[in-house]
Structures are given as C-alpha cells and as structure tokens.
Scaffold this active site. Structure first.
Site, PDB file in Angstrom:
ATOM      1  N   ASP A  18       0.829  -1.206   0.000  1.00  0.00           N
ATOM      2  CA  ASP A  18       0.000   0.000   0.000  1.00  0.00           C
ATOM      3  C   ASP A  18       0.865   1.258   0.000  1.00  0.00           C
ATOM      4  OD1 ASP A  18      -2.277   1.497   0.014  1.00  0.00           O
ATOM      5  OD2 ASP A  18      -2.783   1.131   2.116  1.00  0.00           O
ATOM      6  N   ARG A  31       0.209   9.289 -10.218  1.00  0.00           N
ATOM      7  CA  ARG A  31      -0.017   8.048  -9.465  1.00  0.00           C
ATOM      8  C   ARG A  31       0.647   6.834 -10.126  1.00  0.00           C
ATOM      9  NH1 ARG A  31      -3.690   7.511  -5.560  1.00  0.00           N
ATOM     10  NH2 ARG A  31      -4.012   5.335  -6.103  1.00  0.00           N
ATOM     11  N   SER A  63      -7.158  -5.604  -5.932  1.00  0.00           N
ATOM     12  CA  SER A  63      -8.323  -6.091  -5.187  1.00  0.00           C
ATOM     13  C   SER A  63      -9.594  -5.953  -6.032  1.00  0.00           C
ATOM     14  CB  SER A  63      -8.486  -5.280  -3.899  1.00  0.00           C
ATOM     15  OG  SER A  63      -8.918  -3.971  -4.202  1.00  0.00           O
ATOM     16  N   ASN A  66     -10.470  -2.496  -6.383  1.00  0.00           N
ATOM     17  CA  ASN A  66      -9.643  -1.664  -7.277  1.00  0.00           C
ATOM     18  C   ASN A  66     -10.253  -1.458  -8.670  1.00  0.00           C
ATOM     19  OD1 ASN A  66      -6.429  -2.847  -5.985  1.00  0.00           O
ATOM     20  ND2 ASN A  66      -7.667  -1.099  -5.370  1.00  0.00           N
ATOM     21  N   TRP A  67     -11.231  -2.308  -9.048  1.00  0.00           N
ATOM     22  CA  TRP A  67     -11.891  -2.122 -10.353  1.00  0.00           C
ATOM     23  C   TRP A  67     -12.576  -0.759 -10.429  1.00  0.00           C
ATOM     24  CZ3 TRP A  67     -10.346  -4.889 -14.175  1.00  0.00           C
ATOM     25  CH2 TRP A  67     -10.027  -6.238 -14.026  1.00  0.00           C
ATOM     26  N   ARG A  69     -11.358   2.045  -9.586  1.00  0.00           N
ATOM     27  CA  ARG A  69     -10.433   3.152  -9.853  1.00  0.00           C
ATOM     28  C   ARG A  69     -10.589   3.620 -11.302  1.00  0.00           C
ATOM     29  NH1 ARG A  69      -4.900   2.377  -6.426  1.00  0.00           N
ATOM     30  NH2 ARG A  69      -5.950   2.003  -4.462  1.00  0.00           N
ATOM     31  N   ARG A 192      -5.387  -2.059   8.503  1.00  0.00           N
ATOM     32  CA  ARG A 192      -6.603  -2.762   8.067  1.00  0.00           C
ATOM     33  C   ARG A 192      -6.216  -4.013   7.297  1.00  0.00           C
ATOM     34  NH1 ARG A 192      -7.837   2.562   6.551  1.00  0.00           N
ATOM     35  NH2 ARG A 192      -6.992   2.222   4.466  1.00  0.00           N
ATOM     36  N   SER A 194      -8.419  -4.946   4.786  1.00  0.00           N
ATOM     37  CA  SER A 194      -8.979  -4.624   3.462  1.00  0.00           C
ATOM     38  C   SER A 194      -9.398  -5.860   2.658  1.00  0.00           C
ATOM     39  CB  SER A 194      -7.974  -3.787   2.660  1.00  0.00           C
ATOM     40  OG  SER A 194      -7.714  -2.584   3.323  1.00  0.00           O
TER      41      SER A 194
HETATM   42  C1  FPP Z   1      -1.610   0.288  -3.448  1.00  0.00           C
HETATM   43  O1  FPP Z   1      -1.231   1.624  -3.600  1.00  0.00           O
HETATM   44  C2  FPP Z   1      -1.140  -0.564  -4.529  1.00  0.00           C
HETATM   45  C3  FPP Z   1      -1.938  -1.101  -5.506  1.00  0.00           C
HETATM   46  C4  FPP Z   1      -3.373  -0.866  -5.565  1.00  0.00           C
HETATM   47  C5  FPP Z   1      -1.404  -1.955  -6.565  1.00  0.00           C
HETATM   48  C6  FPP Z   1      -0.155  -2.729  -6.310  1.00  0.00           C
HETATM   49  C7  FPP Z   1       0.580  -2.825  -7.576  1.00  0.00           C
HETATM   50  C8  FPP Z   1       1.917  -2.794  -7.747  1.00  0.00           C
HETATM   51  C9  FPP Z   1       2.845  -2.740  -6.617  1.00  0.00           C
HETATM   52  C10 FPP Z   1       2.551  -2.752  -9.105  1.00  0.00           C
HETATM   53  C11 FPP Z   1       2.362  -3.882 -10.032  1.00  0.00           C
HETATM   54  C12 FPP Z   1       2.305  -5.242  -9.449  1.00  0.00           C
HETATM   55  C13 FPP Z   1       3.088  -6.293  -9.805  1.00  0.00           C
HETATM   56  C14 FPP Z   1       2.845  -7.626  -9.201  1.00  0.00           C
HETATM   57  C15 FPP Z   1       4.195  -6.176 -10.759  1.00  0.00           C
HETATM   58  P1  FPP Z   1      -2.366   2.737  -3.656  1.00  0.00           P
HETATM   59  O2  FPP Z   1      -2.491   3.159  -5.073  1.00  0.00           O
HETATM   60  O3  FPP Z   1      -3.622   2.239  -3.024  1.00  0.00           O
HETATM   61  O4  FPP Z   1      -1.701   3.844  -2.786  1.00  0.00           O
HETATM   62  P2  FPP Z   1      -2.439   5.020  -1.983  1.00  0.00           P
HETATM   63  O5  FPP Z   1      -3.269   4.343  -0.915  1.00  0.00           O
HETATM   64  O6  FPP Z   1      -1.294   5.795  -1.432  1.00  0.00           O
HETATM   65  O7  FPP Z   1      -3.242   5.787  -2.977  1.00  0.00           O
END
Ligand code: FPP
Length: 240
Positions: A18, A31, A63, A66-67, A69, A192, A194
C-alpha cells in the site's frame, strides 16, 4: 544489521502493498509512477524472499475494489503486471519460482490472462518458492465462492453437515494447496486487512510499517522478519 534465524523463517509471507499513490504525491509525480516504482519493490521483495528461503510469498496486487479506480489507472496496473511477467519469466525459471494466482482472474483483460497462463505454465515445475499473486481478489468473495461450489458439489457427491470441517472448507478456497500465511505485512501506515485473506490470516502475525510500498526495501523486509521471529506464537495455547 539485524539477524535472521534461519530455523525460524516464516513459511508463508503475505503482503498488502500500500501507498503507491501517496508516494507519487509526495514526490510530485503521477499516481502511475508510484505503481511503477512499486513494481520495482515487488522485484526486490521477490528476490529477497527467494534468497532467504521463504517458501510462499503472496502479494495483494489488485483487489476487487480496485476495479472502481479510474480506467486509466486500471489499464496502467494491467500493463505493469504484463511487463513484470514478461521481463521476470526467465529469472523466475532460473531461480526456481513457481507462479500461481488467486482471485477472479476471469475479469482481467485477455492479454494479462494470456501472460499469466504463459508464466504459470512455464514455471509450474519450479520447486524453490511459490509466488502467489492476488489479482481481482476479495476475501469475502472467495468465501462466498467456496460456499457456492460446495453447494454445487453436494448435488453430485454425498456432502452433508458432518463432511464440512475447517479443512474441508479450506480445500474450497483459492488457496487450497498452500499453507496459511505466518506473517502479514502492510505498508504505508494503514491498520486494516482490506478484505485480504480473511480466512487464511486467522493466526498470522501482523506487521505494520509506515514505509510506503515504493520505498519498501530489502532491509525493511528483513526488519519485518526479525520482528516476527521475536514474537511467540501460541495459537491460543499457553507457553509451556
Ligand atoms: C496500493 O497503492 C497498490 C496497488 C493498488 C497496486 C499494487 C501494484 C503494484 C505494486 C505494481 C504492479 C504489481 C506487480 C505484481 C508487478 P495505492 O495506489 O492504493 O496507494 P495510496 O493508498 O497511497 O493511494
């Protein structure tokens, strides 16, 4: 430097990666750049776990939530994953990493699904470490899915109340063939779960760090493992 006790390694580490967005914001970047840097942390952590001799590593990469977003961000994450699979396949084979996934993979774009099945097929014989990517994954969805499949199977086989034990139920989860995580790490100062591995984390040690995922280093991982090793796991029993 911290010392890791080889005999007390967690067999399975699960990570909620995260803070990519906040890292980008902090560095005045888009981002997507946070996710790109996050993918580098994935490389570091996979490599380090393999070197240390961790047997299972599960990463929460996407997750079900996440769809929701923006489409552009979802597309960027898909491309990063595809790129990761393409670039890392050779090294995965060479270092004995077996790739598997959990989650509703059917919802992913065809190109990602193809890259995944290619990588899974080509690493299926690896015996060094299992790298499990949670993609389009939600813990409650997984549990409901298990109940539905048990119900479906009960129509063709004799499943009754007594058949349904905890082990039997675990066998219907996406993680059927892998042990529960011993250590859960979550970055970026959120406390959390989540909707991540709700059933499987029942006895896991939880480790939270303020470090944002793109900054999460080899040393941060080692620190988490050392912290885990200092704890006493009792599984509801007493020490003696
Ligand atoms: C959380 O950060 C991260 C994600 C939703 C995606 C995780 C993906 C990667 C690390 C990159 C690609 C994956 C692989 C396996 C190569 P956030 O965007 O929720 O951060 P924030 O809470 O600060 O906005």
């Amino acid at each position: 430097m911290h010392r890791i006790i080889k005999e007390k390694l967690p067999r399975h580490i699960a990570i909620i990666m995260d803070g990519n967005g906040r890292w980008a914001k902090k560095n005045l970047l888009k981002r997507v750049m946070g996710h790109e840097k996050g993918a580098d942390s994935v490389r570091t952590v996979v490599k380090t776990c393999r070197e240390l001799g961790i047997q299972y590593l599960t990463l929460f990469a996407f997750s079900v939530e996440n769809w929701q977003r923006p489409k552009s961000e979802v597309r960027a994450l898909s491309s990063l994953l595809e790129e990761y699979l393409r670039l890392e396949l050779q090294e995965m084979k060479e270092t004995g990493i077996k790739l598997i996934t959990i989650g509703d993979i059917g919802r992913l774009p065809k190109t990602v699904r193809d890259a995944l099945s290619d990588a899974m097929g080509k690493t299926s014989e690896s015996r060094g470490m299992v790298l499990n990517l949670a993609l389009s994954y939600g813990g409650r969805d997984e549990i409901v899915d298990a109940v539905k499949r048990i119900l479906r199977d009960s129509k063709s086989t004799d499943i009754d109340e007594n058949t349904i034990t905890k082990d039997f139920f675990s066998g219907y989860l996406h993680t059927a063939n892998i042990p529960d995580p011993d250590l859960l790490i979550r970055t970026s100062g959120e406390y959390r779960l989540s909707n991540f591995l709700l059933w499987q984390l029942a006895y896991a040690e939880l480790y939270f760090t303020d470090v944002l995922w793109p900054d999460f280093s080899r040393d941060d991982l080692i620190k988490a493992i050392v912290d885990y090793q200092r704890r006493e796991r009792r599984f509801g029993l007493i020490s003696e």
